[in-house]
Enzyme design. Structure first.
Site, PDB file in Angstrom:
ATOM      1  N   GLY A 182     130.322  92.050   3.062  1.00  0.00           N
ATOM      2  CA  GLY A 182     131.298  90.980   3.104  1.00  0.00           C
ATOM      3  C   GLY A 182     131.705  90.467   4.463  1.00  0.00           C
ATOM      4  N   TYR A 196     120.906  84.388   1.919  1.00  0.00           N
ATOM      5  CA  TYR A 196     121.103  83.641   0.668  1.00  0.00           C
ATOM      6  C   TYR A 196     120.481  82.246   0.725  1.00  0.00           C
ATOM      7  CZ  TYR A 196     124.424  87.465   0.165  1.00  0.00           C
ATOM      8  OH  TYR A 196     124.994  88.721   0.123  1.00  0.00           O
ATOM      9  N   CYS A 210     116.073  65.600  -6.362  1.00  0.00           N
ATOM     10  CA  CYS A 210     116.603  64.513  -7.185  1.00  0.00           C
ATOM     11  C   CYS A 210     117.997  64.822  -7.707  1.00  0.00           C
ATOM     12  CB  CYS A 210     115.645  64.227  -8.329  1.00  0.00           C
ATOM     13  SG  CYS A 210     114.071  63.674  -7.691  1.00  0.00           S
ATOM     14  N   GLU A 211     118.911  64.986  -6.811  1.00  0.00           N
ATOM     15  CA  GLU A 211     120.326  65.218  -7.110  1.00  0.00           C
ATOM     16  C   GLU A 211     121.110  64.540  -5.998  1.00  0.00           C
ATOM     17  OE1 GLU A 211     121.985  67.274  -9.469  1.00  0.00           O
ATOM     18  OE2 GLU A 211     120.051  67.521 -10.455  1.00  0.00           O
ATOM     19  N   TYR A 253     128.653  76.027  -3.102  1.00  0.00           N
ATOM     20  CA  TYR A 253     130.036  76.249  -2.697  1.00  0.00           C
ATOM     21  C   TYR A 253     130.412  75.603  -1.373  1.00  0.00           C
ATOM     22  CZ  TYR A 253     127.513  80.739  -2.015  1.00  0.00           C
ATOM     23  OH  TYR A 253     126.580  81.707  -1.787  1.00  0.00           O
ATOM     24  N   GLU A 292     127.604  97.936   2.980  1.00  0.00           N
ATOM     25  CA  GLU A 292     126.449  97.195   2.431  1.00  0.00           C
ATOM     26  C   GLU A 292     126.389  95.785   2.998  1.00  0.00           C
ATOM     27  OE1 GLU A 292     127.318  97.349  -1.703  1.00  0.00           O
ATOM     28  OE2 GLU A 292     126.702  99.412  -1.920  1.00  0.00           O
ATOM     29  N   PRO A 293     126.122  95.644   4.281  1.00  0.00           N
ATOM     30  CA  PRO A 293     126.105  94.310   4.866  1.00  0.00           C
ATOM     31  C   PRO A 293     124.856  93.532   4.459  1.00  0.00           C
ATOM     32  CG  PRO A 293     125.354  95.918   6.472  1.00  0.00           C
ATOM     33  CD  PRO A 293     125.771  96.700   5.249  1.00  0.00           C
ATOM     34  N   GLY A 294     125.042  92.281   4.131  1.00  0.00           N
ATOM     35  CA  GLY A 294     123.906  91.403   3.857  1.00  0.00           C
ATOM     36  C   GLY A 294     123.923  90.267   4.859  1.00  0.00           C
TER      37      GLY A 294
HETATM   38  C1  PLP Z   1     127.956  95.040  -4.211  1.00  0.00           C
HETATM   39  C2  PLP Z   1     127.639  94.167  -3.055  1.00  0.00           C
HETATM   40  N1  PLP Z   1     127.370  94.736  -1.867  1.00  0.00           N
HETATM   41  C3  PLP Z   1     127.059  93.985  -0.782  1.00  0.00           C
HETATM   42  C4  PLP Z   1     127.010  92.609  -0.839  1.00  0.00           C
HETATM   43  C5  PLP Z   1     126.628  91.852   0.398  1.00  0.00           C
HETATM   44  O1  PLP Z   1     127.634  91.026   0.835  1.00  0.00           O
HETATM   45  P1  PLP Z   1     127.498  90.245   2.220  1.00  0.00           P
HETATM   46  O2  PLP Z   1     126.193  89.542   2.222  1.00  0.00           O
HETATM   47  O3  PLP Z   1     128.638  89.312   2.235  1.00  0.00           O
HETATM   48  O4  PLP Z   1     127.588  91.260   3.324  1.00  0.00           O
HETATM   49  C6  PLP Z   1     127.297  91.970  -2.050  1.00  0.00           C
HETATM   50  C7  PLP Z   1     127.262  90.507  -2.135  1.00  0.00           C
HETATM   51  O5  PLP Z   1     127.422  89.875  -3.134  1.00  0.00           O
HETATM   52  C8  PLP Z   1     127.614  92.776  -3.194  1.00  0.00           C
HETATM   53  O6  PLP Z   1     127.889  92.217  -4.376  1.00  0.00           O
END
Ligand code: PLP
Length: 441
Positions: A247, A389, A359-360, A332, A288-290
């Protein structure tokens, strides 16, 4: 906002990873996802180092939903980083990339029986369980395999993070997790402790994405620890692991100002010290960084296909990609910035929408971007901070092939994902066959 190796020379020509983007566009075509390896490696090792300062050392589990392909999985394995997967497909990709599933956590609010069986078969190290139904199903499947699944229960702490409603998940009214209220989470703890196929090791809560303040992260950990104190007294259960999710936000535009990871970790250290009861071992923290790992590493290259003016005087700059490779603005209202290769915006530039090719009418990547006065069809446009994403959410809408992903480092480019061809779009299609008893036969 820029990848670490981003460079724009005196003639405004851009290079990433030591390669001019015009060379990348010529060699690999456009649209093109470019991933700066130096930025990726920097973010991953920074997470690893920051969490290692906790006692016991914490671990990052990269959220594969943000960006996953075989090469990315291999990189995670190489660097000793864990992986959060939410589907059999993500897990299979990781395995195919040489990632060892012992360091994977399997999340998701619906896991099919096939996915559970596959996860158990390959030896997923940790399961993020989202519901009582899943707990029962996982226990049955694990017992069938003659094993126990190591589980963290996904809990909702009742925290409203200040981010877009679509990416907010910590509040009680959400499809995710089990609420830490009205005894819902406690019931799940009791059940998890009783089921033969489950080894409960801790709790998990992910409160949302693109969070730009420290307070919600610390509040999340506080709630998890407070809940753990309750389960210690009611069930004699104290967690070995607390998984605080992902997050952490990134800088999409100059207005975004995310906190430093190290400051968040320092805050967490204090919360753990304050909330761990005397005589109990502090739980291991997983993150859990994404987005905060991959977003800034990615840049998408497009070619300008048309420039037009509408009666109001507004201008549209249309490129050869759009919502098929980046759905976030349409989904979003995500904000992005664009830079034109080899041309400066200058005082005589103009403001106009960066539009996609789909086409939107809503296929607008940037509603008001600044453009150089001499912008022409064929110019190369780089949209920043597209590593998270974007490829992961790409679609074939309008039967447009998905772009390639190319990683760059010190003058060398490697194709991580090939560009789809038209043939790939109908590869899985069946051919038209007349109905035996149809009106047209
Ligand atoms: C369970 C969980 N962990 C980690 C993430 C990764 O979040 P972020 O990309 O914001 O770090 C998400 C994103 O939806 C999630 O649902």
């Amino acid at each position: 906002m820029f990848p670490i190796t981003w460079n724009q020379d005196d003639s405004h020509q851009i290079s990433i990873g030591g390669i001019p983007i015009r060379d990348l566009a010529e060699r690999f075509g456009t649209p093109l996802y470019v991933m700066d390896y130096a930025t990726l490696a920097d973010r991953l090792t920074r997470y690893r180092a920051a969490l290692a300062t906790l006692d016991p050392p914490g671990l990052p589990y990269f959220a594969g939903k943000a960006f996953l392909c075989r090469a990315m999985a291999g990189l995670l394995e190489d660097l000793g980083i864990g992986l959060d997967v939410v589907s059999g497909g993500e897990l299979a990709t990781a395995v195919a990339g040489g990632f060892r599933p012992e360091r994977a956590i399997f999340h998701g609010n619906v896991k099919t029986p096939e996915e559970i069986a596959y996860g158990l078969e390959v030896g997923v190290g940790l399961w993020g369980v989202d519901s009582l139904d899943e707990l029962e199903a996982l226990s049955r499947a694990a017992s069938h395999f003659g094993t126990q699944a190591r589980v963290v229960l996904r809990l909702t702490p009742g925290i409203e993070a200040h981010t877009h409603a679509f990416i907010r998940t910590g509040q009680f009214d959400t499809k995710f997790g089990l609420a830490m209220s009205e005894g819902i989470a406690e019931e799940a703890v009791a059940r998890a402790l009783a089921l033969p196929g489950i080894q409960l090791v801790g709790f998990h809560a992910h409160i949302g994405s693109q969070i730009l303040e420290i307070a919600p992260f610390l509040a999340n950990l506080e709630r998890l620890l407070s809940f753990s104190r309750v389960t210690l007294s009611t069930h004699g259960f104290w967690p070995e692991i607390l998984d605080v999710g992902g997050g952490l936000g990134v800088r999409y535009t100059a207005e975004d100002d995310p906190p430093a990871l190290e400051t968040v970790v320092e805050g967490m250290r204090q919360v753990i010290a304050e909330y761990t009861p005397a005589g109990m071992a502090a739980p291991q923290v997983l993150m859990e960084p994404g987005r905060s790992v991959v977003a800034e590493a990615g840049v998408t290259l497009y070619r300008v296909g048309a420039i037009k003016r509408v009666p109001s005087g507004k201008r549209y700059v249309a490129v050869d990609g759009g919502m098929g490779d980046n759905i976030r603005p349409a989904l979003y209202q995500a904000a992005y910035q664009a830079v034109v290769d080899g041309k400066a915006p200058g005082a005589d530039g103009f403001v106009g929408a960066l539009a996609g090719r789909y086409c939107e009418s809503g296929d607008i990547l940037i509603p008001e971007a600044r453009w150089p006065a001499d912008l022409e069809v064929g110019d190369l446009v780089a949209v920043l901070v597209t590593g998270a994403y974007n490829y992961a959410m790409a679609s074939n809408y309008n039967r447009v092939p998905r772009p390639a992903v190319v990683a760059v480092h010190q003058g060398e480019a490697k194709v991580w994902v090939q560009r789809e061809r038209w043939e790939d779009l109908y590869r899985l299609d069946g051919a038209w066959e007349r109905w035996e008893r149809g009106a047209n036969g």
